[in-house]
Each structure stands twice: as C-alpha cells, then as structure tokens.
Motif scaffolding. Sequence first.
Motif, short mmCIF file in Angstrom:
data_model
loop_
_atom_site.label_atom_id
_atom_site.label_comp_id
_atom_site.label_asym_id
_atom_site.label_seq_id
_atom_site.Cartn_x
_atom_site.Cartn_y
_atom_site.Cartn_z
N UNK A 1 -0.83 12.58 6.99
CA UNK A 1 0.12 13.11 6.67
C UNK A 1 0.18 14.38 7.08
N UNK A 2 1.23 15.38 7.46
CA UNK A 2 1.16 16.60 7.64
C UNK A 2 2.63 17.25 7.43
N UNK A 3 2.93 18.55 7.66
CA UNK A 3 3.89 19.21 7.25
C UNK A 3 5.37 18.56 8.09
N UNK A 4 5.16 17.64 9.39
CA UNK A 4 6.26 16.92 9.74
C UNK A 4 6.52 15.56 9.28
N UNK A 5 5.34 14.85 8.66
CA UNK A 5 5.52 13.72 8.37
C UNK A 5 4.85 13.64 7.11
N UNK A 6 5.53 13.21 5.72
CA UNK A 6 4.93 13.25 4.55
C UNK A 6 4.05 12.01 4.16
N UNK A 7 3.84 11.05 5.12
CA UNK A 7 3.04 9.89 5.07
C UNK A 7 2.12 9.83 5.81
N UNK A 8 0.86 9.10 5.92
CA UNK A 8 -0.02 8.69 6.69
C UNK A 8 0.67 7.53 7.51
N UNK A 9 0.17 7.68 8.87
CA UNK A 9 0.46 6.64 9.80
C UNK A 9 -0.54 5.79 10.60
N UNK A 10 -0.48 4.52 10.48
CA UNK A 10 -1.39 3.76 11.20
C UNK A 10 -0.45 3.19 12.38
N UNK A 11 -0.59 3.97 13.60
CA UNK A 11 0.25 3.53 14.61
C UNK A 11 -0.63 2.59 15.54
N UNK A 12 0.03 1.34 15.71
CA UNK A 12 -0.67 0.38 16.77
C UNK A 12 0.14 0.33 18.14
N UNK A 13 -0.57 -0.33 18.86
CA UNK A 13 -0.07 -0.40 20.08
C UNK A 13 1.00 -1.59 20.56
N UNK B 1 0.76 -1.29 -0.09
CA UNK B 1 -0.02 -0.14 -0.06
C UNK B 1 0.71 1.27 0.00
N UNK B 2 2.11 1.20 0.25
CA UNK B 2 2.89 2.71 0.41
C UNK B 2 2.76 3.31 -0.73
N UNK B 3 3.27 2.69 -2.11
CA UNK B 3 3.11 3.63 -3.18
C UNK B 3 1.67 4.14 -3.58
N UNK B 4 0.75 3.45 -3.33
CA UNK B 4 -0.79 3.58 -3.68
C UNK B 4 -1.30 4.94 -2.80
N UNK B 5 -0.96 4.48 -1.67
CA UNK B 5 -1.95 5.32 -0.12
C UNK B 5 -1.00 6.05 0.32
N UNK B 6 0.30 5.89 0.08
CA UNK B 6 1.04 6.70 1.02
C UNK B 6 1.27 6.34 2.62
N UNK B 7 0.91 5.40 2.75
CA UNK B 7 0.53 5.00 4.10
C UNK B 7 1.64 3.79 4.89
N UNK B 8 1.99 4.09 6.11
CA UNK B 8 2.95 3.18 6.62
C UNK B 8 2.45 2.63 8.13
#
Length: 178
Positions: free
Chosen positions: A35-47, A15-22
């Motif tokens: 994503x925001x000005x500090x991180x250029x990709x979306x993040x799914x943060x898990x516990x 999914x990274x190339x298509x959805x810019x998500x890690x």
Amino acid sequence: MHKIEDLIRIFERSFFKTYNTKLVVGHDEPVYLPADENTQYHQIVFAHGFYASALHEIAHWCLAGPKRREQLDYGYWYNPDGRNKQQQQKFEFVEIKPQAIEWILSVCAGFDFKVSCDNLNGSYTPDRHAFRARIYSQVEQYLAGKLPTRAKLLGIALADFYQVKHPFSIKKFTVEER
C-alpha cells in the motif's frame, strides 16, 4: 471450472479485512505492491489473469513476513529467464517453498500443478524431475504440520469452494509428473 474471479473473491473474503491485501489481475510480469499514498491496500499482481500465476504469487505472499510485506516484491531477489547453471540453481533453491505451497493450493482447488523452472531462454537446461522431487519433499514437510497459516486457511477455503475432499493428504501428490 477454475474462474479467476472465484479465486479473487475467495482470497478477498479470506484475507482483505485482516491483511488489507487484494489479488489483482496484471498484464505482464507479476509483482507485489505494498500500500502507498495512491493505493490504500496491498496488491498481489499476477500475470495475464492466469489461475496458476495467481496461485504462485499467493504462495510467495503466504511465506512473506510482516516486514517483507511492506516492501516492493517483498524485497526478494529475482533473476529473470535466461539464467546460467549457477543462477538457475539459486533460483530453484529459493523457489522450492513457494512452489510447494502453490502445489498444495492447486490440490486444494482441484487444479493441475506444473513445476516451473522458468528458464526457457537460459544457457542451462534445468532438470525438471529433480526439481519436482525437491518440491515434493517440501510438500511432505508442510503436510507434516509446518504449512504456513495463511496457506492453510486459503487451502481450506479453496477445498470447501471446489468440494475437494482430503486436500492435505500426501496421497494427493506424486513425484512423477502427469
């Protein structure tokens, strides 16, 4: 057998190339960070690096549409542990679909699924068996052809990696908890 590094790598390849998500290991509560000005990709943060937590958070991501994926935690409602009966019923209603996807992804990875009522400190004790039965019904609907595309793509990638045969067969699922 189930290393979180493998899941992170499979997710990123898918999914990274298509959805810019890690997929990102977190410390405490899971959260989705667009994503925001500090991180250029979306993040799914898990516990805490837990495999089950990662699958659950991925399931929420698989359900979220484009507008939701631009919002912190998808803009979803969440009432933490300690819920009363009414709050717990609302929680379970909104959790049926993501937990059904989590269950499907778990089967695809050969990983044991546990239903999560997520209310250890509440004034109300949920009926885990009834909740699991509702999740199972949603699994049946998804397997009948309504599984979100991203969930299916990841399920195929997981089944391939873990060499799980026929992961989308309803025979792999049971209402009774093992």
